[in-house]
Design a protein around this motif. Structure first.
Motif, mmCIF file in Angstrom:
data_model
loop_
_atom_site.group_PDB
_atom_site.id
_atom_site.type_symbol
_atom_site.label_atom_id
_atom_site.label_comp_id
_atom_site.label_asym_id
_atom_site.label_seq_id
_atom_site.Cartn_x
_atom_site.Cartn_y
_atom_site.Cartn_z
ATOM 1 N N TYR A 28 67.130 -11.840 60.892
ATOM 2 C CA TYR A 28 66.041 -10.921 60.634
ATOM 3 C C TYR A 28 65.213 -10.584 59.850
ATOM 4 O O TYR A 28 63.611 -9.698 59.827
ATOM 5 C CB TYR A 28 66.321 -9.864 62.343
ATOM 6 N N THR A 32 61.207 -10.644 58.461
ATOM 7 C CA THR A 32 60.831 -9.243 58.580
ATOM 8 C C THR A 32 59.757 -9.224 57.135
ATOM 9 O O THR A 32 59.163 -9.291 57.301
ATOM 10 C CB THR A 32 61.364 -8.621 59.276
ATOM 11 N N THR A 124 60.936 -2.743 74.985
ATOM 12 C CA THR A 124 59.729 -1.877 73.662
ATOM 13 C C THR A 124 59.858 -0.570 74.255
ATOM 14 O O THR A 124 59.939 0.168 75.424
ATOM 15 C CB THR A 124 59.081 -3.437 74.199
ATOM 16 N N GLN A 146 60.658 -2.016 69.319
ATOM 17 C CA GLN A 146 62.256 -2.702 69.841
ATOM 18 C C GLN A 146 63.505 -1.257 69.839
ATOM 19 O O GLN A 146 63.387 -1.119 68.523
ATOM 20 C CB GLN A 146 62.016 -3.735 69.430
ATOM 21 N N ASP A 190 62.469 -8.523 66.986
ATOM 22 C CA ASP A 190 60.815 -9.361 66.989
ATOM 23 C C ASP A 190 61.073 -9.153 69.204
ATOM 24 O O ASP A 190 62.560 -8.890 69.313
ATOM 25 C CB ASP A 190 60.426 -10.656 67.081
ATOM 26 N N ASP A 191 60.359 -9.242 69.729
ATOM 27 C CA ASP A 191 60.050 -9.054 70.946
ATOM 28 C C ASP A 191 61.061 -10.328 71.555
ATOM 29 O O ASP A 191 61.970 -10.789 72.876
ATOM 30 C CB ASP A 191 58.964 -9.650 72.154
ATOM 31 N N PRO A 221 55.393 -8.118 72.694
ATOM 32 C CA PRO A 221 55.097 -8.136 71.123
ATOM 33 C C PRO A 221 54.433 -6.612 70.789
ATOM 34 O O PRO A 221 54.334 -5.364 71.104
ATOM 35 C CB PRO A 221 53.820 -9.573 70.380
ATOM 36 N N ASN A 225 56.149 -2.406 64.688
ATOM 37 C CA ASN A 225 57.442 -2.862 64.908
ATOM 38 C C ASN A 225 57.790 -3.071 63.064
ATOM 39 O O ASN A 225 58.631 -1.940 62.386
ATOM 40 C CB ASN A 225 57.728 -3.020 65.291
ATOM 41 N N GLY A 226 57.257 -4.267 62.453
ATOM 42 C CA GLY A 226 58.391 -5.036 61.252
ATOM 43 C C GLY A 226 57.488 -4.002 60.360
ATOM 44 O O GLY A 226 58.062 -4.442 59.252
#
Length: 241
Positions: A28, A32, A124, A146, A190-191, A221, A225-226
């Motif tokens: 992840y 990302t 979320t 998240q 992610d979601d 989504p 976030n990233g």
């Protein structure tokens, strides 16, 4: 001069149902970050009793993963890793802790970790920035992230500054000095991943008096976030190459 590599300290595994579809925390993170980092990566599993912990100055930066374990367990590998965190901080090498990693940093540098008195935070959630920082460069004041955790840094380390918070987590992002950052949420997830976590923990969530169905329906989504993770890599690690 340190070699251009980010060392990811593995402190746990993703839950099996999610790992089967999406991979592990390291996957992840690298996914990302993408082309923000074009140099080397190294994965070190700090849970292994005979693990070789590199000289902190041999790396460009460190990221500590999340974990299903609790810092409150005080397991031998956790205590060893906390000492390593203090070495990294003393060497002034960029260090980012994610979720469990955030808590480990908090505990290692003089704070305290305990069950979040506000309860489990999962799904979320809305994050509000309280203070500007390079890790939040280009981020709006309020954005969705998240999250999945039940422990919290309930007392910050000396000298720590809170940079952002959520409704259930007042210390979502903190800094300690110029090079150490902790994020309680999961900028690497992610979601799809978070939806898998909510589904896998549905019964536990319900047993705690929360509406798991509503939490699951609210997972969406989170395009901002990233960026927090990429900002750490760009502004703390790439800047040192």
């Amino acid at each position: 001069m340190s070699s251009a590599r980010i060392i990811v300290l593995r402190t746990g595994d993703a839950i099996p149902s999610v790992a089967e579809k999406c991979g592990q925390f390291f996957d992840y993170i690298t996914r990302t970050v993408g082309d923000t980092w074009s140099y080397g990566w190294e994965l070190v599993d700090v849970r292994l009793p005979d693990v070789d912990l590199p000289d902190p100055r041999s790396a460009t930066g460190f990221i500590i993963t999340g974990s299903p374990s609790s810092v409150t367990e005080r397991a031998p590998w956790m205590l060893r890793t906390e000492e390593y965190v203090r070495r990294i901080a003393a060497a002034e090498v960029p260090l980012l802790g994610i979720c469990f990693g955030h808590q480990l940093i908090g505990q290692a540098l003089g704070g305290e970790v305990a069950k979040n008195p506000r309860g489990r935070e999962i799904g979320t959630v809305r994050l509000e920035v309280s203070e500007g920082d390079p890790i939040l460069e280009g981020q709006p004041r309020v954005f969705d992230v998240q999250a999945t955790h039940s422990d919290s840094v309930v007392r910050l380390p000396p000298g720590a500054r809170v940079l952002a918070s959520t409704e259930l987590e007042p210390n979502t992002i903190f800094s300690v000095g110029p090079y150490v950052r902790g994020v309680q949420h999961h900028p690497e997830m992610d979601d799809v991943v978070i939806r898998g976590y909510v589904e896998a923990r549905y019964a536990i969530i319900e047993s705690e008096g929360l509406d798991a169905g509503a939490i699951l329906r609210n997972v969406r989504p989170t395009p901002e976030n990233g960026r927090t993770l990429r900002n750490f890599v760009r502004n703390f690690c790439v800047a040192r190459v």
